[in-house]
Design an enzyme around this catalytic site. Sequence first.
Site, PDB file in Angstrom:
ATOM      1  N   ALA A 109       0.845  -1.202   0.000  1.00  0.00           N
ATOM      2  CA  ALA A 109       0.000   0.000   0.000  1.00  0.00           C
ATOM      3  C   ALA A 109       0.873   1.242   0.000  1.00  0.00           C
ATOM      4  O   ALA A 109       1.803   1.352   0.793  1.00  0.00           O
ATOM      5  CB  ALA A 109      -0.908   0.001   1.226  1.00  0.00           C
ATOM      6  N   THR A 138      10.770   0.685  -4.426  1.00  0.00           N
ATOM      7  CA  THR A 138      11.013   1.094  -5.805  1.00  0.00           C
ATOM      8  C   THR A 138      12.490   1.400  -6.065  1.00  0.00           C
ATOM      9  O   THR A 138      13.226   1.752  -5.129  1.00  0.00           O
ATOM     10  CB  THR A 138      10.166   2.357  -6.117  1.00  0.00           C
ATOM     11  OG1 THR A 138      10.610   2.944  -7.324  1.00  0.00           O
ATOM     12  CG2 THR A 138      10.306   3.406  -5.018  1.00  0.00           C
ATOM     13  N   ASP A 139      12.891   1.332  -7.317  1.00  0.00           N
ATOM     14  CA  ASP A 139      14.266   1.706  -7.688  1.00  0.00           C
ATOM     15  C   ASP A 139      14.476   3.213  -7.598  1.00  0.00           C
ATOM     16  O   ASP A 139      15.615   3.683  -7.602  1.00  0.00           O
ATOM     17  CB  ASP A 139      14.604   1.201  -9.102  1.00  0.00           C
ATOM     18  CG  ASP A 139      13.715   1.764 -10.198  1.00  0.00           C
ATOM     19  OD1 ASP A 139      12.703   2.434  -9.868  1.00  0.00           O
ATOM     20  OD2 ASP A 139      13.999   1.545 -11.393  1.00  0.00           O
ATOM     21  N   GLU A 140      13.365   3.973  -7.502  1.00  0.00           N
ATOM     22  CA  GLU A 140      13.500   5.437  -7.533  1.00  0.00           C
ATOM     23  C   GLU A 140      14.239   5.982  -6.319  1.00  0.00           C
ATOM     24  O   GLU A 140      14.712   7.120  -6.330  1.00  0.00           O
ATOM     25  CB  GLU A 140      12.123   6.092  -7.676  1.00  0.00           C
ATOM     26  CG  GLU A 140      11.398   5.593  -8.906  1.00  0.00           C
ATOM     27  CD  GLU A 140      10.205   6.433  -9.314  1.00  0.00           C
ATOM     28  OE1 GLU A 140      10.161   7.623  -8.985  1.00  0.00           O
ATOM     29  OE2 GLU A 140       9.310   5.867  -9.971  1.00  0.00           O
ATOM     30  N   TYR A 166       7.797  11.558  -3.737  1.00  0.00           N
ATOM     31  CA  TYR A 166       7.433  10.131  -3.753  1.00  0.00           C
ATOM     32  C   TYR A 166       8.638   9.269  -3.386  1.00  0.00           C
ATOM     33  O   TYR A 166       8.584   8.453  -2.455  1.00  0.00           O
ATOM     34  CB  TYR A 166       6.891   9.719  -5.125  1.00  0.00           C
ATOM     35  CG  TYR A 166       6.842   8.214  -5.333  1.00  0.00           C
ATOM     36  CD1 TYR A 166       6.001   7.409  -4.558  1.00  0.00           C
ATOM     37  CD2 TYR A 166       7.649   7.582  -6.297  1.00  0.00           C
ATOM     38  CE1 TYR A 166       5.977   6.022  -4.725  1.00  0.00           C
ATOM     39  CE2 TYR A 166       7.622   6.201  -6.469  1.00  0.00           C
ATOM     40  CZ  TYR A 166       6.790   5.433  -5.681  1.00  0.00           C
ATOM     41  OH  TYR A 166       6.768   4.056  -5.843  1.00  0.00           O
ATOM     42  N   ALA A 204      11.397  10.094  -2.011  1.00  0.00           N
ATOM     43  CA  ALA A 204      11.900  10.393  -0.658  1.00  0.00           C
ATOM     44  C   ALA A 204      11.053   9.666   0.385  1.00  0.00           C
ATOM     45  O   ALA A 204      11.582   9.147   1.381  1.00  0.00           O
ATOM     46  CB  ALA A 204      11.884  11.897  -0.413  1.00  0.00           C
ATOM     47  N   ASN A 220       6.910  -1.041 -13.508  1.00  0.00           N
ATOM     48  CA  ASN A 220       6.086  -2.184 -13.914  1.00  0.00           C
ATOM     49  C   ASN A 220       5.082  -1.766 -14.984  1.00  0.00           C
ATOM     50  O   ASN A 220       4.657  -0.614 -15.036  1.00  0.00           O
ATOM     51  CB  ASN A 220       5.268  -2.691 -12.732  1.00  0.00           C
ATOM     52  CG  ASN A 220       6.056  -3.512 -11.739  1.00  0.00           C
ATOM     53  OD1 ASN A 220       5.527  -4.423 -11.139  1.00  0.00           O
ATOM     54  ND2 ASN A 220       7.318  -3.199 -11.550  1.00  0.00           N
ATOM     55  N   LEU A 258       2.176   6.018 -17.420  1.00  0.00           N
ATOM     56  CA  LEU A 258       2.466   6.226 -18.850  1.00  0.00           C
ATOM     57  C   LEU A 258       1.684   5.298 -19.796  1.00  0.00           C
ATOM     58  O   LEU A 258       0.979   5.772 -20.697  1.00  0.00           O
ATOM     59  CB  LEU A 258       3.978   6.067 -19.104  1.00  0.00           C
ATOM     60  CG  LEU A 258       4.401   6.336 -20.545  1.00  0.00           C
ATOM     61  CD1 LEU A 258       4.356   7.826 -20.877  1.00  0.00           C
ATOM     62  CD2 LEU A 258       5.809   5.797 -20.824  1.00  0.00           C
ATOM     63  N   ILE A 314       4.141  14.106 -23.514  1.00  0.00           N
ATOM     64  CA  ILE A 314       5.467  13.532 -23.261  1.00  0.00           C
ATOM     65  C   ILE A 314       6.303  14.596 -22.546  1.00  0.00           C
ATOM     66  O   ILE A 314       6.475  15.705 -23.065  1.00  0.00           O
ATOM     67  CB  ILE A 314       6.206  13.191 -24.589  1.00  0.00           C
ATOM     68  CG1 ILE A 314       5.294  12.429 -25.552  1.00  0.00           C
ATOM     69  CG2 ILE A 314       7.523  12.471 -24.316  1.00  0.00           C
ATOM     70  CD1 ILE A 314       5.090  10.997 -25.208  1.00  0.00           C
ATOM     71  N   ARG A 324       8.847  17.375 -16.062  1.00  0.00           N
ATOM     72  CA  ARG A 324       8.516  17.233 -14.640  1.00  0.00           C
ATOM     73  C   ARG A 324       9.675  17.791 -13.797  1.00  0.00           C
ATOM     74  O   ARG A 324      10.843  17.524 -14.120  1.00  0.00           O
ATOM     75  CB  ARG A 324       8.324  15.747 -14.372  1.00  0.00           C
ATOM     76  CG  ARG A 324       8.076  15.378 -12.962  1.00  0.00           C
ATOM     77  CD  ARG A 324       8.176  13.871 -12.813  1.00  0.00           C
ATOM     78  NE  ARG A 324       6.928  13.176 -13.034  1.00  0.00           N
ATOM     79  CZ  ARG A 324       6.848  11.852 -13.223  1.00  0.00           C
ATOM     80  NH1 ARG A 324       7.944  11.118 -13.264  1.00  0.00           N
ATOM     81  NH2 ARG A 324       5.679  11.267 -13.393  1.00  0.00           N
TER      82      ARG A 324
HETATM   83  P1  NAD Z   1      -1.182   1.583  -6.884  1.00  0.00           P
HETATM   84  O1  NAD Z   1      -1.171   3.065  -6.725  1.00  0.00           O
HETATM   85  O2  NAD Z   1      -1.780   0.994  -8.120  1.00  0.00           O
HETATM   86  O3  NAD Z   1      -1.913   0.892  -5.635  1.00  0.00           O
HETATM   87  C1  NAD Z   1      -1.741   1.316  -4.328  1.00  0.00           C
HETATM   88  C2  NAD Z   1      -2.809   0.651  -3.473  1.00  0.00           C
HETATM   89  O4  NAD Z   1      -2.602   1.063  -2.113  1.00  0.00           O
HETATM   90  C3  NAD Z   1      -4.232   1.054  -3.840  1.00  0.00           C
HETATM   91  O5  NAD Z   1      -5.070  -0.074  -3.880  1.00  0.00           O
HETATM   92  C4  NAD Z   1      -4.653   1.996  -2.706  1.00  0.00           C
HETATM   93  O6  NAD Z   1      -6.042   1.982  -2.439  1.00  0.00           O
HETATM   94  C5  NAD Z   1      -3.844   1.434  -1.539  1.00  0.00           C
HETATM   95  N1  NAD Z   1      -3.600   2.438  -0.492  1.00  0.00           N
HETATM   96  C6  NAD Z   1      -3.116   3.699  -0.666  1.00  0.00           C
HETATM   97  N2  NAD Z   1      -3.060   4.317   0.527  1.00  0.00           N
HETATM   98  C7  NAD Z   1      -3.489   3.439   1.468  1.00  0.00           C
HETATM   99  C8  NAD Z   1      -3.646   3.495   2.884  1.00  0.00           C
HETATM  100  N3  NAD Z   1      -3.337   4.597   3.564  1.00  0.00           N
HETATM  101  N4  NAD Z   1      -4.100   2.404   3.509  1.00  0.00           N
HETATM  102  C9  NAD Z   1      -4.410   1.264   2.842  1.00  0.00           C
HETATM  103  N5  NAD Z   1      -4.301   1.162   1.490  1.00  0.00           N
HETATM  104  C10 NAD Z   1      -3.848   2.240   0.822  1.00  0.00           C
HETATM  105  O7  NAD Z   1       0.338   1.167  -6.712  1.00  0.00           O
HETATM  106  P2  NAD Z   1       1.207   0.069  -7.457  1.00  0.00           P
HETATM  107  O8  NAD Z   1       1.729   0.642  -8.707  1.00  0.00           O
HETATM  108  O9  NAD Z   1       0.455  -1.204  -7.482  1.00  0.00           O
HETATM  109  O10 NAD Z   1       2.434  -0.033  -6.433  1.00  0.00           O
HETATM  110  C11 NAD Z   1       2.363  -0.906  -5.306  1.00  0.00           C
HETATM  111  C12 NAD Z   1       3.654  -0.804  -4.524  1.00  0.00           C
HETATM  112  O11 NAD Z   1       4.747  -1.165  -5.359  1.00  0.00           O
HETATM  113  C13 NAD Z   1       3.957   0.591  -4.004  1.00  0.00           C
HETATM  114  O12 NAD Z   1       4.508   0.466  -2.717  1.00  0.00           O
HETATM  115  C14 NAD Z   1       4.992   1.141  -4.975  1.00  0.00           C
HETATM  116  O13 NAD Z   1       5.847   2.065  -4.352  1.00  0.00           O
HETATM  117  C15 NAD Z   1       5.722  -0.124  -5.365  1.00  0.00           C
HETATM  118  N6  NAD Z   1       6.332  -0.120  -6.703  1.00  0.00           N
HETATM  119  C16 NAD Z   1       5.588   0.183  -7.797  1.00  0.00           C
HETATM  120  C17 NAD Z   1       6.174   0.156  -9.060  1.00  0.00           C
HETATM  121  C18 NAD Z   1       5.375   0.459 -10.318  1.00  0.00           C
HETATM  122  O14 NAD Z   1       5.958   0.536 -11.395  1.00  0.00           O
HETATM  123  N7  NAD Z   1       4.041   0.598 -10.248  1.00  0.00           N
HETATM  124  C19 NAD Z   1       7.523  -0.171  -9.186  1.00  0.00           C
HETATM  125  C20 NAD Z   1       8.249  -0.492  -8.038  1.00  0.00           C
HETATM  126  C21 NAD Z   1       7.642  -0.461  -6.806  1.00  0.00           C
END
Ligand code: NAD
Length: 357
Positions: free
Chosen positions: A88, A139-141, A174, A176, A204, A214, A230, A305
């Site tokens: 989350a 994340t890698d960020e 984000y 940070a 992902n 994107l 873009i 950005r």
């Molecule tokens: P997403 O934004 O699609 O989903 C986030 C989920 O968290 C949502 O279902 C939202 O309702 C829930 N959420 C947000 N705040 C909440 C809270 N306070 N309590 C309970 N639930 C809450 O995100 P995603 O892209 O699926 O990413 C999931 C995780 O993976 C994140 O931690 C992100 O940092 C990490 N991540 C994402 C990517 C990417 O490319 N999407 C890459 C690397 C890591």
Amino acid sequence: MNKRFDKRILLTGGCGFIGSHLVKLLVNKYPNYLIVNVDKLTYCGNLDNLKDIENNENYIFIKEDICNFDKISKIFKEYDINGVIHLAAESHVDNSIKDPFIFVKTNVLGTVTLLQAAKEYWLETKNKYENKMFYHVSTDEVYGALEMDETKTEQPYGNTFFKETDKYFPHSPYSASKASSDHFVRAYHDTYGLPIVISNCSNNYGGYQYPEKLIPLIFYNIVNEKPLPIYGKGENVRDWLYVEDHTRAIDLIFHKGKIGETYNIGGFNEWKNIDIVKLMINILDENLGKPKGYSEKLITYVEDRAGHDLRYAIDSSKLQNELGWKPLVNFEEGIRRTLQWYLENMEWLYNIKNKKK
Ligand code: NAD
């Protein structure tokens, strides 16, 4: 009644993009596990993502905020949780630039809330930390930006890659907030001995991704003949991984990862944003019966950005060598699958778009 399940996993953010893929993988693969999905259902959490498994016996959904310590502690007790997979988060960089506070709240305070609840509950149990695992998905960020070799016309676009031992240099609110949450997870391990593992993954892509990111955003705009925004010159490079390769890695690390370790996850698959958009145009114009290159006229360069990192590239050799993971879906195949998914699930996309208005 929970004792009949070998593992009782509190999975947070299971209604989001990666979380919903992971919930489906675990619920189907491990009928002997109970998956307790705790999600607040923010704008990007969507119960429609989990329709296939919502009635499974080994699945429970609880609408809750991870920042609510009392409620989270109660869930640990009620389901005798012995594993956490924490996804989350607020996850969109642009939103973090507009409003950093909610990122600090959810990503930092929410993570600390879960860590503290896990620590307190597990120390109360008979076997304490034995057979327990707190897995933090990151994340890698957090590593910041890599140099770019302007002379290179194909990947890799530079000679350096993020390694697990790299220092953190986050640039956006984000990244940070995610960096801070990673530090807290390690601090709970170092200070209290909490069994933790962390993974840092690259970008992902796949079905069910919220259309602020994107690929689904560009998909929607190509289909609707809207401008394709873009940033800058579209030169920013990201390492892209098919979402199911990520969830397979999470499954593997959760079971086989070494306590206290970090694993980088990525596909050695670098793409410039502009090249992804052009590839999508090629595939979609053909699919939609439009002349080749028809949608290129929609490309619109917009102001870059703030603090936009130029290049991310992951070195995932630790995960590959130590745990035997490797990505199975190459980018051309993955992007075709992804676009096909959005073409077949326009209703999912339009429901989200219409809800927003
Ligand atoms: P997403 O934004 O699609 O989903 C986030 C989920 O968290 C949502 O279902 C939202 O309702 C829930 N959420 C947000 N705040 C909440 C809270 N306070 N309590 C309970 N639930 C809450 O995100 P995603 O892209 O699926 O990413 C999931 C995780 O993976 C994140 O931690 C992100 O940092 C990490 N991540 C994402 C990517 C990417 O490319 N999407 C890459 C690397 C890591």
